[in-house]
Scaffold this active site. Structure first.
Site, PDB file in Angstrom:
ATOM      1  N   ASN A  20       3.371   4.651  11.540  1.00  0.00           N
ATOM      2  CA  ASN A  20       3.470   6.185  11.179  1.00  0.00           C
ATOM      3  C   ASN A  20       2.421   6.999  11.472  1.00  0.00           C
ATOM      4  O   ASN A  20       2.373   8.011  11.451  1.00  0.00           O
ATOM      5  CB  ASN A  20       3.680   6.215   9.833  1.00  0.00           C
ATOM      6  N   ASP A  31      12.363   8.095  11.257  1.00  0.00           N
ATOM      7  CA  ASP A  31      10.813   8.787  11.462  1.00  0.00           C
ATOM      8  C   ASP A  31      10.214   8.035  12.751  1.00  0.00           C
ATOM      9  O   ASP A  31       9.387   8.797  13.561  1.00  0.00           O
ATOM     10  CB  ASP A  31       9.954   8.540  10.246  1.00  0.00           C
TER      11      ASP A  31
END
Length: 356
Positions: free
Chosen positions: A80, A140
């Protein structure tokens, strides 16, 4: 409601950019001086603004940001937090700074050989926070990591990076797409074989709606895109149009029109439509969906350029109802997704701006 004048769109875009570039130290959603996905989306959007605007000052701003923050990257090798690296290939092309390319290749190799994966080969969603999501695939990740890999492939010409980018995009689309509706679930648990809470979260869909055409543009020289990818993408984008509310935005969970409308996901979906049309992936008639979203996004931009109505950081939540409880506040990713949408309208050839 027609498309606003380009001059108005351009003026609002500049305000959004200035607010994004200003940031706010210590404020999670607006803190630029960090190395994670939030400022990462911010700098990716600044680069996109430059590509449609051409102002050299934008590149100067990005170079200053990298110089001030790249030392923070060493301790956060998680999927991330890969997002900021997505600007390195372009900055290398523009500046010739070899250190940017070497660092990007080092990270690309970490992602290829060391990043945790699910049993199916997708990157496991790992974060800087004290939390783990074993065997979980999140939408994501495509924007935060696979986009970088496609850009690294383009700048180096190396097939290995291109193959990994295509693999990740394909796996994420395949595992997250709900065959019944065509849209995406927020996440997928590879151990349990289910979509966790089953939330068809709007911003999750936006990450892939926007990242897919961005990636396919970078990967064109390699000619390695399976037909499945553009087919699934067209299915997704057509389906998303059916969930748009009358006011032009989407609710924070696509199939819950009773939930609050959310700006960042709406801007990302609309921008993805424009990117997809520009690249010949989508039918031009889909622009009507983006055209309905634009005025609604503009209404949520304050006089100081702050984008409002943006939901906070959102992991895969326990139930769908919990998504409606996520508070809204200003964030760099909200600024960024709105900026990319406005930049696409203001700089796109053939996009009407006559106000009719």
């Amino acid at each position: 409601m027609g498309i606003p004048e380009k001059s108005l769109i351009g003026e609002r875009a500049q305000r959004v950019y200035e607010r994004l570039n200003q940031g706010t130290d210590g404020e999670w959603g607006m803190d630029r001086n960090a190395w994670d996905w939030v400022p990462g989306v911010g700098v990716i959007s600044q680069l996109a603004y430059y590509e449609r605007n051409g102002s050299p000052e934008i590149i100067a701003d990005l170079r200053r940001w990298v110089a001030a923050n790249r030392h923070r990257a060493g301790a956060v090798n998680v999927i991330n937090s890969m997002a900021p690296y997505a600007i390195f290939p372009a900055l290398y092309r523009l500046t010739g700074e070899s250190g940017l390319l070497e660092e990007a290749k080092r990270i690309g190799d970490w992602m290829r050989f060391e990043a945790p994966r699910t049993r199916g080969g997708a990157w496991e969603h790992t974060v800087t926070e004290d939390a783990s999501f074993p065997e979980q695939v999140w939408a994501d990740t495509v924007f935060m990591a696979a986009l970088f890999m496609s850009r690294l492939a383009r700048v180096t010409g190396q097939e290995e990076y291109a193959e990994e980018a295509v693999r990740q995009l394909t796996l994420h689309l395949r595992q997250l797409q709900d065959e019944a509706t065509g849209v995406l679930f927020h996440g997928w648990d590879c151990r349990a074989g289910n979509p966790l809470s089953g939330a068809r979260w709007t911003r999750a869909n936006a990450w892939i709606a926007l990242a897919t055409p961005m990636m396919l543009e970078e990967l064109k020289p390699f000619g390695t895109i399976p037909d499945e990818v553009p087919e699934r993408y067209r299915t997704l984008m057509t389906a998303l149009g059916r969930y748009q509310l009358e006011g032009g935005l989407w609710p924070t969970v696509l199939d819950r029109p009773d939930f609050y409308t959310e700006t960042s996901g709406s801007a990302g979906i609309a921008c993805g439509i424009l990117y997809g049309i520009r690249q010949g992936l989508l039918e031009p008639k889909l622009q009507a969906v983006a055209d309905r979203a634009l005025p609604a996004v503009l209404e949520r931009i304050g006089s100081d350029g702050t984008v409002t109505g943006v939901s906070g950081g959102t992991p895969v939540l326990q139930t769908v109802e919990h998504y409606n409880e996520v508070p809204c506040y200003p964030t760099l990713y909200g600024q960024g997704l709105a900026l990319m949408l406005l930049a696409e309208y203001n700089g796109a050839k053939g996009v009407s701006g006559d106000g009719e």
